[in-house]
Design a protein around this motif. Structure first.
Motif, short mmCIF file in Angstrom:
data_model
loop_
_atom_site.label_atom_id
_atom_site.label_comp_id
_atom_site.label_asym_id
_atom_site.label_seq_id
_atom_site.Cartn_x
_atom_site.Cartn_y
_atom_site.Cartn_z
N UNK A 1 47.15 22.89 52.44
CA UNK A 1 48.05 21.74 52.42
C UNK A 1 47.42 20.50 53.03
N UNK A 2 46.68 20.68 54.13
CA UNK A 2 46.11 19.54 54.83
C UNK A 2 44.97 18.88 54.05
N UNK A 3 44.43 19.57 53.06
CA UNK A 3 43.26 19.09 52.36
C UNK A 3 43.58 18.20 51.17
N UNK A 4 44.71 18.44 50.52
CA UNK A 4 44.93 17.89 49.18
C UNK A 4 44.93 16.36 49.17
N UNK A 5 45.68 15.75 50.06
CA UNK A 5 45.77 14.28 50.02
C UNK A 5 44.45 13.61 50.38
N UNK A 6 43.79 13.99 51.48
CA UNK A 6 42.51 13.32 51.78
C UNK A 6 41.42 13.63 50.76
N UNK A 7 41.40 14.85 50.22
CA UNK A 7 40.40 15.16 49.21
C UNK A 7 40.62 14.31 47.96
N UNK A 8 41.86 14.15 47.55
CA UNK A 8 42.17 13.34 46.37
C UNK A 8 41.77 11.89 46.60
N UNK A 9 42.01 11.40 47.82
CA UNK A 9 41.63 10.02 48.14
C UNK A 9 40.12 9.84 48.04
N UNK A 10 39.36 10.77 48.62
CA UNK A 10 37.90 10.68 48.55
C UNK A 10 37.44 10.77 47.10
N UNK A 11 38.06 11.67 46.34
CA UNK A 11 37.64 11.89 44.96
C UNK A 11 37.81 10.64 44.10
N UNK A 12 38.92 9.93 44.30
CA UNK A 12 39.17 8.78 43.43
C UNK A 12 38.18 7.64 43.67
N UNK A 13 37.55 7.62 44.84
CA UNK A 13 36.60 6.54 45.10
C UNK A 13 35.35 6.66 44.23
N UNK A 14 35.06 7.86 43.71
CA UNK A 14 33.85 8.01 42.89
C UNK A 14 34.02 7.42 41.49
N UNK A 15 35.22 6.92 41.16
CA UNK A 15 35.40 6.27 39.86
C UNK A 15 34.90 4.83 39.85
N UNK A 16 34.62 4.29 41.02
CA UNK A 16 34.14 2.89 41.10
C UNK A 16 32.62 2.90 40.98
N UNK A 17 32.13 2.87 39.74
CA UNK A 17 30.69 2.97 39.47
C UNK A 17 30.16 1.68 38.84
N UNK A 18 30.90 0.61 38.99
CA UNK A 18 30.46 -0.66 38.43
C UNK A 18 30.82 -0.87 36.98
N UNK A 19 31.68 -0.02 36.44
CA UNK A 19 32.13 -0.13 35.05
C UNK A 19 33.50 -0.78 35.04
N UNK A 20 33.74 -1.78 34.21
CA UNK A 20 35.09 -2.38 34.13
C UNK A 20 36.13 -1.31 33.85
N UNK A 21 37.29 -1.38 34.50
CA UNK A 21 38.27 -0.30 34.38
C UNK A 21 38.77 -0.09 32.95
N UNK A 22 38.75 -1.13 32.09
CA UNK A 22 39.25 -0.92 30.73
C UNK A 22 38.34 -0.01 29.92
N UNK A 23 37.13 0.27 30.43
CA UNK A 23 36.22 1.19 29.76
C UNK A 23 36.41 2.64 30.21
N UNK A 24 37.29 2.84 31.18
CA UNK A 24 37.56 4.19 31.67
C UNK A 24 38.74 4.80 30.93
N UNK A 25 38.72 6.14 30.83
CA UNK A 25 39.90 6.78 30.24
C UNK A 25 41.07 6.66 31.22
N UNK A 26 42.29 6.98 30.77
CA UNK A 26 43.48 6.52 31.50
C UNK A 26 43.60 7.11 32.91
N UNK A 27 43.23 8.37 33.10
CA UNK A 27 43.37 8.94 34.45
C UNK A 27 42.33 8.34 35.38
N UNK A 28 41.09 8.21 34.90
CA UNK A 28 40.08 7.56 35.73
C UNK A 28 40.44 6.10 36.02
N UNK A 29 41.05 5.44 35.05
CA UNK A 29 41.47 4.05 35.27
C UNK A 29 42.55 3.99 36.36
N UNK A 30 43.46 4.92 36.31
CA UNK A 30 44.53 5.01 37.33
C UNK A 30 43.92 5.29 38.70
#
Length: 466
Positions: free
Chosen positions: A305-334
């Motif tokens: 239980x203690x892992x899910x929220x912080x792990x998800x937060x860390x995980x979403x930061x890896x979507x910022x790879x210098x690509x404009x968000x409109x080029x990402x699929x919808x979940x990655x864009x979110x």
């Protein structure tokens, strides 16, 4: 040996056949290129096939067969996940916009695989930015499971798992930041090894998840993934994480006679609950087998239980790879937009929370030699099954499905998925063995012990028997 049997022969045995000149690297490479041309249009397991380079490399290696010292996988073809650069070959990361972007240098794991004698067949499919446990990147054909084409081969190393399971290569490289080797292995009836943090260098670039992601292998046998680890492991100056070299090789560990082990049996993970009955039955079957071998099994409930929220937060930061968000699929864009509104302080707090969580899990696991869990909490999903869900609902489904895996990326412990049967749709089910920190040797030895009692290498998808 007929061509289908040769295609499904283990990588180590293929290397032996090449050294004894019973087959040639050219013959083996051409066999796989022919199978890729025939079967991959249905599977979508390769984004790029480097046929010309592979044949040229095979011919060069054929001229060296008289040398007295050859590397362990000399002349054996392999697939490389399209998340790891190979010099002179496109590396897309599952992004349509990058599908023709040529890599300027090899990832270190690729360099070591070349030094081990492998011939690179091409780049295998991955989910976009390796974000998902299915492989359906927009702009690419979805990767499909050779056991049942309506189902996913998993992700993000789904192309590697589909290719090996269909006999398009005997072994493939993958990477695992939250189950991305172990999950695909389970979905496709393979062995999938996630080594300990620091075992395989992530040089020269590194990874963006703070030590969660590691390189690994998918193959038909435990010996193959152990030998893969032998040729890829090792510290490079400047690595942020490292481990001492083992006293004996990992391949030798697969031949080790084990003393009776204390094994923690996990079928329930909080706050998710109990695994699907099919997955529970698979785990319990292996548990009974291990008891018959003399090991002690003790039920254990894990709380992540203690892992899910912080792990998800860390995980979403890896979507910022210098690509404009409109080029990402919808979940990655979110995820990208949520990452944009994540403060540095909150990110740092999440890292600290995960370190505290990791200490608790490792302390809990310390009274066991090995943990036995489902690889995933329920059977494999269909291709596109979650396509119409909202991003938030998709993330929730992912968290529930892959629950047994990400925690051991956080702790850095080694894990291996091995085949454990099939579900009602004819799709494989896997179970996971988790070792103590830096103890790949024990889980490799135990997996090899299970493999010896119930070998799985001869079981092949019907579509691949051509």
């Amino acid at each position: 040996m007929n061509p289908v049997d040769l295609a499904f022969t283990s990588a180590l045995e293929q290397a032996r056949l090449i050294r004894t000149k019973e087959i040639s690297p050219v013959e083996l490479t051409q066999l796989y290129l022919d199978r890729i041309a025939q079967l991959d249009p249905q599977l979508g397991s390769f984004y790029t096939v480097t046929a010309e380079g592979a044949i040229a490399d095979a011919r060069s290696k054929a001229e060296r067969l008289s040398e007295s010292e050859l590397p362990p996988f000399f002349g054996v073809p392999i697939g490389i996940k399209d998340l790891n650069p190979v010099e002179g070959v496109p590396c897309s990361y599952g992004l349509k916009v990058a599908r023709n972007q040529i890599a300027m240098q090899d990832d270190l794991v690729v360099t070591r695989l070349k030094q081990a004698g492998f011939i690179i067949l091409g780049k295998t499919a991955t989910s976009q930015l390796a974000s998902f446990p299915y492989t359906e990147a927009p702009g690419f054909p979805p990767a499909r499971n050779p056991w049942n084409l309506e189902y996913t081969p998993g992700g993000s190393s789904g192309g590697s798992s589909a290719a090996v399971a269909a006999g398009l290569c005997a072994i493939a490289q993958g990477s695992d930041g939250g189950g991305s080797v172990r999950g695909p292995a389970a979905c496709c009836g393979l062995v999938g090894l996630k080594p300990s943090r620091g075992r395989i260098s992530m040089a020269p670039i590194g990874e963006a998840l703070g030590g969660f992601a590691v390189n690994g292998a998918l193959a038909h046998t435990v010996a193959d993934v152990a030998a893969f680890l032998d040729v890829t492991a090792g510290y490079v100056t400047g690595d942020p994480y490292w481990l001492p070299d083992p006293e004996t090789s990992f391949l030798e560990a697969t031949q080790r006679q084990l003393e009776p082990l204390r094994i923690g049996l996990v079928t329930e993970i909080e706050p998710i609950g109990k695994a699907d009955s099919t997955c529970v039955q698979a785990v319990e079957k292996i548990a009974h087998l291990l008891e018959a071998m003399g090991h002690t099994i003790e039920p254990l409930t894990l709380d992540f239980s203690e892992m899910i929220e912080p792990f998800t937060l860390i995980w979403r930061t890896q979507t910022d790879v210098g690509v404009p968000p409109f080029l990402l699929e919808k979940v990655n864009r979110w995820l990208w937009w949520r990452a944009k509104f994540t403060s540095a302080g909150r990110y740092a707090k999440s890292r600290q929370q995960l370190q505290i969580f990791a200490r608790k899990v490792v302390e809990l696991c310390d009274r066991f030699d090995v943990l036995l869990t489902p690889t995933y909490m329920y059977p494999t999903i269909r291709v596109g099954e979650w396509a119409k869900l909202s991003p938030a609902s998709t993330i929730d489904q992912i968290i529930r499905w892959i629950a047994p895996c990400p925690a051991f990326n956080v702790t850095g412990q080694p894990g291996i998925s091995i085949p454990a049967g099939f579900d009602a749709n004819g799709v494989p089910i896997g179970v996971q063995l988790v070792g103590r920190p830096a103890d790949e040797a024990t889980i490799l030895a135990l997996a090899a012990q299970i493999e010896q009692v119930q070998p799985w290498i001869g079981i092949r998808p019907a579509m691949a028997q051509t």
